[in-house]
Enzyme design. Structure first.
Site, mmCIF file in Angstrom:
data_model
loop_
_atom_site.group_PDB
_atom_site.id
_atom_site.type_symbol
_atom_site.label_atom_id
_atom_site.label_comp_id
_atom_site.label_asym_id
_atom_site.label_seq_id
_atom_site.Cartn_x
_atom_site.Cartn_y
_atom_site.Cartn_z
ATOM 1 N N CYS A 287 0.893 -1.169 0.000
ATOM 2 C CA CYS A 287 0.000 0.000 0.000
ATOM 3 C C CYS A 287 0.924 1.210 0.000
ATOM 4 O O CYS A 287 2.005 1.152 0.597
ATOM 5 C CB CYS A 287 -0.898 0.158 1.229
ATOM 6 S SG CYS A 287 -2.516 -0.635 1.084
HETATM 7 N N1 LIG Z 1 -1.669 -3.235 2.046
HETATM 8 C C1 LIG Z 1 -2.131 -2.466 2.996
HETATM 9 O O1 LIG Z 1 -1.402 -1.732 3.660
HETATM 10 C C2 LIG Z 1 -3.622 -2.605 3.234
HETATM 11 C C3 LIG Z 1 -4.234 -1.615 4.203
HETATM 12 C C4 LIG Z 1 -5.516 -2.154 4.819
HETATM 13 N N2 LIG Z 1 -5.267 -3.256 5.686
HETATM 14 C C5 LIG Z 1 -6.493 -2.532 3.730
HETATM 15 O O2 LIG Z 1 -6.781 -3.656 3.493
HETATM 16 O O3 LIG Z 1 -7.007 -1.666 3.084
#
Ligand SMILES: NC(=O)CC[C@H](N)C(=O)O
Length: 301
Positions: free
Chosen positions: A2
Site C-alpha cells: 500500500c
Molecule cells: N496493504 C495495505 O497496507 C492494506 C491496508 C488495509 N489493511 C487494507 O486492506 O485496506
C-alpha cells in the site's frame, strides 16, 4: 504493501501546484498498491468552494445527465442552492451551508450512497483501478489547495471495492490513510458499535478512522487521539491523519511499514518511500527522516 503520500503546503505560492505535485507522488506509489486509490484535497476552489459545505459520495447511481436533478432534489431538502459535479465515480455536492447539514440532506436524497468524505474545505475522490489512471480521470493535476493526501491500495483485510479504498474520511474535514493491517480490529469494531458508531465496510482501516473520529468528537486533539491508537490497536501500521488544520504521522511499535518525512520552510511531506518525494521543489534542502515507532509527528497551520 500500500502506498501513502501526503503534502501539507506552508507557502501559499505553492497552492496552485498541489494537484500536480500530488499526482506525481501518487503515481510513483502505484506499484505499492494497484487495486484502488483515493485522494483527499483540502482547499480546491472548484471542488470545495470557499465558504461552502462539501460532501463527496460514491455508489450514487448518478451519471453526468443526472447531476442537475440530484442537485435540485438535495437543494429542496436542504433549503439552499446545491451544486453537483461528477468527478469520475465521485459525486461532489456543495452548498452555502454546513457540511453536516448538507450531508444529512444528501443521505435523505441518496440513502444508498457511500459517503467518501465531508467538510467545509475537503473533497475526497476514490475509485477502483490503477492509481495513475484514476489520477487522470479525476483531473488531479489541475487541482489546487493547501493540503493533499493520497493512497494506493493493495487489499489485505477487505474486498477491492470503493468502500475498501482509502482515504477514510469519516469525521468532518478528517481523513486517514493506512499501510499495514490491524490485528484486533474486530474487537475494536464491536466496542465502537456498542458505543453507537456505524460502519460502511469490513475494512480494518475504517475501524482506525472511526476510532480517531470518535476520539476527536470527544474533544481530544489529534496527538492524543493517535497516542490512543498506539495504546489500543495491535498489528502493523503507518498512518497519515489529516484534519482541517493539521497533518500527522504515526507508526506502530515495530515500524516495519516504511515511512519517510521531509520538511522545508515551504512544505511538510510524507510518503511510504522517498522516491515519491524526490521531485518536490526544494527537496535537496529538506530535513528528511524516518519517523520513530509510536512517536506522533503533527503539524498545524
Ligand atoms: N496493504 C495495505 O497496507 C492494506 C491496508 C488495509 N489493511 C487494507 O486492506 O485496506
Amino acid at each position: 504493501m500500500c502506498g501513502i503520500v501526503g503534502l501539507h503546503l506552508r507557502n501559499p505560492e505553492l497552492h496552485p501546484r498541489l494537484g500536480d505535485l500530488l499526482s506525481d507522488m501518487l503515481g510513483e506509489m502505484q506499484d505499492r498498491g494497484a487495486d484502488s486509490a483515493g485522494i483527499a484535497i483540502y482547499g480546491d476552489d472548484t471542488w470545495s468552494p470557499p465558504g461552502q459545505g462539501c460532501v463527496s459520495l460514491l455508489e450514487t447511481g448518478v451519471d453526468s445527465i443526472g447531476t442537475t436533478a440530484v442537485a435540485s432534489e438535495v437543494a429542496e431538502i436542504a433549503g439552499a442552492d446545491v451544486g453537483a459535479q461528477l468527478v469520475a465515480d465521485t459525486l461532489v455536492l456543495t452548498a452555502p451551508i454546513g457540511s453536516e447539514e448538507l450531508l444529512a440532506a444528501a443521505r435523505t436524497a441518496l440513502p444508498d450512497a457511500l459517503v467518501a468524505g465531508f467538510g467545509a474545505d475537503l473533497a475526497v475522490l476514490k475509485g477502483v483501478g490503477a492509481p495513475r489512471d484514476l489520477v487522470q480521470s479525476w483531473g488531479l493535476r489541475g487541482a489546487s489547495g493547501w493540503q493533499g493526501v493520497g493512497h494506493t491500495r493493495m487489499a489485505t483485510e477487505s474486498a477491492v471495492t470503493p468502500s475498501g479504498a482509502h482515504p477514510y474520511a469519516v469525521g468532518p474535514e478528517q481523513c486517514l490513510v493506512h499501510n499495514g493491517s490491524f490485528s484486533n480490529h474486530a474487537t475494536i469494531r464491536r466496542e465502537l458499535r456498542a458505543a453507537g458508531v456505524e460502519f460502511d465496510s469490513e475494512n480494518d482501516t475504517e475501524v482506525g478512522a472511526r476510532f480517531v473520529a470518535h476520539q476527536l468528537a470527544q474533544g481530544k486533539d489529534v496527538e492524543t487521539a493517535l497516542k490512543e491508537v498506539c495504546a489500543t490497536f495491535d498489528g502493523f501500521y503507518t498512518l497519515l491523519v489529516s484534519n482541517h488544520d493539521s497533518f500527522a504521522v504515526v507508526r506502530d511499535a515495530i515500524a516495519c511499514k516504511p515511512a519517510v518525512i521531509a520538511e522545508t520552510d515551504d512544505w511538510v511531506a510524507m510518503a511510504s518511500e522517498y522516491r515519491a518525494l524526490a521531485n518536490l521543489p526544494g527537496v535537496e534542502n529538506a530535513r528528511i527522516w524516518e519517523p520513530e515507532p509510536e512517536v506522533v509527528y503533527a503539524w498545524t497551520r
